[in-house]
Design a protein around this motif. Structure first.
Motif, PDB file in Angstrom:
ATOM      1  N   GLY A   1      -4.183  12.938  15.852  1.00  0.00           N
ATOM      2  CA  GLY A   1      -2.771  13.275  15.793  1.00  0.00           C
ATOM      3  C   GLY A   1      -2.149  14.460  15.141  1.00  0.00           C
ATOM      4  O   GLY A   1      -2.978  15.069  14.865  1.00  0.00           O
ATOM      5  N   PRO A   2      -0.740  14.511  15.106  1.00  0.00           N
ATOM      6  CA  PRO A   2      -0.277  15.989  14.325  1.00  0.00           C
ATOM      7  C   PRO A   2      -0.671  15.878  12.934  1.00  0.00           C
ATOM      8  O   PRO A   2      -0.931  14.973  12.233  1.00  0.00           O
ATOM      9  CB  PRO A   2       1.197  15.683  14.596  1.00  0.00           C
ATOM     10  CG  PRO A   2       1.425  13.937  14.869  1.00  0.00           C
ATOM     11  CD  PRO A   2       0.343  13.646  15.383  1.00  0.00           C
ATOM     12  N   ALA A   3      -0.558  16.986  12.498  1.00  0.00           N
ATOM     13  CA  ALA A   3      -0.964  17.433  11.135  1.00  0.00           C
ATOM     14  C   ALA A   3      -0.122  16.614  10.269  1.00  0.00           C
ATOM     15  O   ALA A   3      -0.490  16.332   9.251  1.00  0.00           O
ATOM     16  CB  ALA A   3      -0.974  18.905  10.714  1.00  0.00           C
ATOM     17  N   THR A   4       1.319  16.594  10.437  1.00  0.00           N
ATOM     18  CA  THR A   4       2.257  16.021   9.595  1.00  0.00           C
ATOM     19  C   THR A   4       2.003  14.406   9.299  1.00  0.00           C
ATOM     20  O   THR A   4       2.615  13.929   8.367  1.00  0.00           O
ATOM     21  CB  THR A   4       3.377  16.134  10.146  1.00  0.00           C
ATOM     22  OG1 THR A   4       3.897  15.682  11.584  1.00  0.00           O
ATOM     23  CG2 THR A   4       3.968  17.414  10.072  1.00  0.00           C
TER      24      THR A   4
ATOM     25  N   TRP B   1      -2.685  16.283   4.621  1.00  0.00           N
ATOM     26  CA  TRP B   1      -1.870  16.374   3.268  1.00  0.00           C
ATOM     27  C   TRP B   1      -2.613  16.388   2.105  1.00  0.00           C
ATOM     28  O   TRP B   1      -2.455  17.214   1.242  1.00  0.00           O
ATOM     29  CB  TRP B   1      -0.944  15.056   3.113  1.00  0.00           C
ATOM     30  CG  TRP B   1       0.223  15.098   4.096  1.00  0.00           C
ATOM     31  CD1 TRP B   1       0.385  14.727   5.296  1.00  0.00           C
ATOM     32  CD2 TRP B   1       1.508  15.485   3.730  1.00  0.00           C
ATOM     33  NE1 TRP B   1       1.680  14.957   5.823  1.00  0.00           N
ATOM     34  CE2 TRP B   1       2.342  15.603   4.761  1.00  0.00           C
ATOM     35  CE3 TRP B   1       2.154  15.978   2.419  1.00  0.00           C
ATOM     36  CZ2 TRP B   1       3.662  15.624   4.888  1.00  0.00           C
ATOM     37  CZ3 TRP B   1       3.352  16.335   2.429  1.00  0.00           C
ATOM     38  CH2 TRP B   1       4.273  16.173   3.707  1.00  0.00           C
ATOM     39  N   ALA B   2      -3.963  15.598   1.955  1.00  0.00           N
ATOM     40  CA  ALA B   2      -4.565  15.547   0.866  1.00  0.00           C
ATOM     41  C   ALA B   2      -5.314  16.860   0.431  1.00  0.00           C
ATOM     42  O   ALA B   2      -5.265  17.546  -0.556  1.00  0.00           O
ATOM     43  CB  ALA B   2      -5.592  14.321   0.696  1.00  0.00           C
TER      44      ALA B   2
ATOM     45  N   LEU C   1       0.930  -1.192   0.003  1.00  0.00           N
ATOM     46  CA  LEU C   1      -0.121  -0.022  -0.005  1.00  0.00           C
ATOM     47  C   LEU C   1       0.849   1.335   0.094  1.00  0.00           C
ATOM     48  O   LEU C   1       1.818   1.413   0.556  1.00  0.00           O
ATOM     49  CB  LEU C   1      -0.828   0.041   0.965  1.00  0.00           C
ATOM     50  CG  LEU C   1      -1.628  -1.029   1.285  1.00  0.00           C
ATOM     51  CD1 LEU C   1      -2.785  -0.999   2.656  1.00  0.00           C
ATOM     52  CD2 LEU C   1      -2.708  -1.063   0.165  1.00  0.00           C
ATOM     53  N   VAL C   2       0.543   2.097  -0.754  1.00  0.00           N
ATOM     54  CA  VAL C   2       1.161   3.532  -0.468  1.00  0.00           C
ATOM     55  C   VAL C   2       1.096   4.158   0.810  1.00  0.00           C
ATOM     56  O   VAL C   2      -0.196   4.077   1.322  1.00  0.00           O
ATOM     57  CB  VAL C   2       0.735   4.623  -1.731  1.00  0.00           C
ATOM     58  CG1 VAL C   2       1.196   5.816  -1.603  1.00  0.00           C
ATOM     59  CG2 VAL C   2       0.635   3.925  -3.210  1.00  0.00           C
ATOM     60  N   PRO C   3       1.969   4.651   1.423  1.00  0.00           N
ATOM     61  CA  PRO C   3       1.932   5.048   2.667  1.00  0.00           C
ATOM     62  C   PRO C   3       0.951   6.518   2.695  1.00  0.00           C
ATOM     63  O   PRO C   3       1.184   7.193   1.883  1.00  0.00           O
ATOM     64  CB  PRO C   3       3.310   5.305   3.295  1.00  0.00           C
ATOM     65  CG  PRO C   3       3.975   5.590   2.004  1.00  0.00           C
ATOM     66  CD  PRO C   3       3.352   4.466   0.777  1.00  0.00           C
ATOM     67  N   ALA C   4       0.144   6.548   3.796  1.00  0.00           N
ATOM     68  CA  ALA C   4      -0.680   7.744   3.841  1.00  0.00           C
ATOM     69  C   ALA C   4      -0.365   8.742   4.688  1.00  0.00           C
ATOM     70  O   ALA C   4      -0.743   9.795   5.038  1.00  0.00           O
ATOM     71  CB  ALA C   4      -2.165   7.217   3.931  1.00  0.00           C
ATOM     72  N   THR C   5       0.684   8.313   5.442  1.00  0.00           N
ATOM     73  CA  THR C   5       1.029   9.275   6.701  1.00  0.00           C
ATOM     74  C   THR C   5       2.541   9.862   6.465  1.00  0.00           C
ATOM     75  O   THR C   5       2.837  10.518   7.420  1.00  0.00           O
ATOM     76  CB  THR C   5       1.067   8.499   7.858  1.00  0.00           C
ATOM     77  OG1 THR C   5       1.970   7.218   8.055  1.00  0.00           O
ATOM     78  CG2 THR C   5      -0.395   7.993   8.324  1.00  0.00           C
TER      79      THR C   5
END
Length: 226
Positions: free
Chosen positions: A145-148, A154-155, A42-46
């Motif tokens: 969690g944190p925005a990063t 991100w999206a 899977l493509v990492p989302a975080t």
């Protein structure tokens, strides 16, 4: 059809079904092992994508799917571009512009899957209101969690950048050392806008970090240079 013929066909059908059952049970010539066609990676989302992420990713198979050879070639090319290994003569050789296609796909995927729907999230400047509302709602979630590390943030930032790119002729996704590798939008005037960073600020901050005001200011600044 006569009754004898009906019985013949019935027997043939039963025999055929029995043969399939024997094969499935492992007798006779075994059936080919089942292949799970879900993504192998899977493509990492975080976090931001890396070249190795693209090399490992596999897509699910579908009845009317893509030609896998073409998909593999595109992934290989994007992996090379992420590493700054563009072919000679290709714009951005040496690691300048960001792989815009990745940011665009992220923004379009998020907009298409958002409950508001693509009719509202249509990449117009008016649709930024919905992004503002979404970021505000997410910032109030319990245990966030944190925005990063939030894929939605991100999206949403990628979406804001695509709004600018599509609204300003000549604007493009790029990268700059000052933004630590985060994709930013380079305006025709040479100014840089950091929509992903502003989305994070809105998520972690308050209405004073409005993404609506951010987009309006970026457009007004560019308009003033014409």
């Amino acid at each position: 059809m006569s009754h004898p013929m009906m019985w013949v066909f019935a027997v043939l059908i039963v025999l055929a079904m029995g043969g399939v059952a024997l094969l499935a049970a492992g007798r006779g010539e075994p059936m080919a092992p089942a292949y799970d066609d879900r993504p192998d990676a899977l493509v990492p989302a975080t976090r931001a994508l890396g070249a190795d992420d693209l090399r490992r990713v596999r897509f699910s198979l579908a009845l009317r799917g893509y030609r896998m050879g073409e998909v593999d070639e595109l992934l290989a090319r994007l992996a090379r571009e992420l590493e700054g290994d563009r072919a000679p003569g290709v714009p951005g050789a040496g690691g300048g512009p960001a792989p815009a296609v990745l940011v665009r796909v992220l923004a379009e995927s998020w907009a298409g899957g958002h409950p508001a729907g693509s009719d509202i999230l249509d990449f117009s400047t008016e649709s930024v209101d919905q992004v503002e509302s979404s970021l505000d709602q997410w910032s109030r979630r319990d245990g966030r969690g944190p925005a990063t590390e939030d894929a939605d943030v991100w999206a949403a930032g990628s979406y804001l950048g695509e709004v600018l790119v599509r609204a300003v002729p000549g604007a493009r996704w790029s990268q700059h050392l000052a933004y630590d590798g985060t994709p930013v939008v380079e305006m025709p005037s040479g100014r840089f806008a950091n929509p992903i960073g502003r989305a994070m600020e809105r998520y972690d901050g308050d209405e004073g970090d409005s993404v609506i005001a951010f987009v309006e200011a970026a457009l007004a600044a560019e308009e003033g240079t014409r």
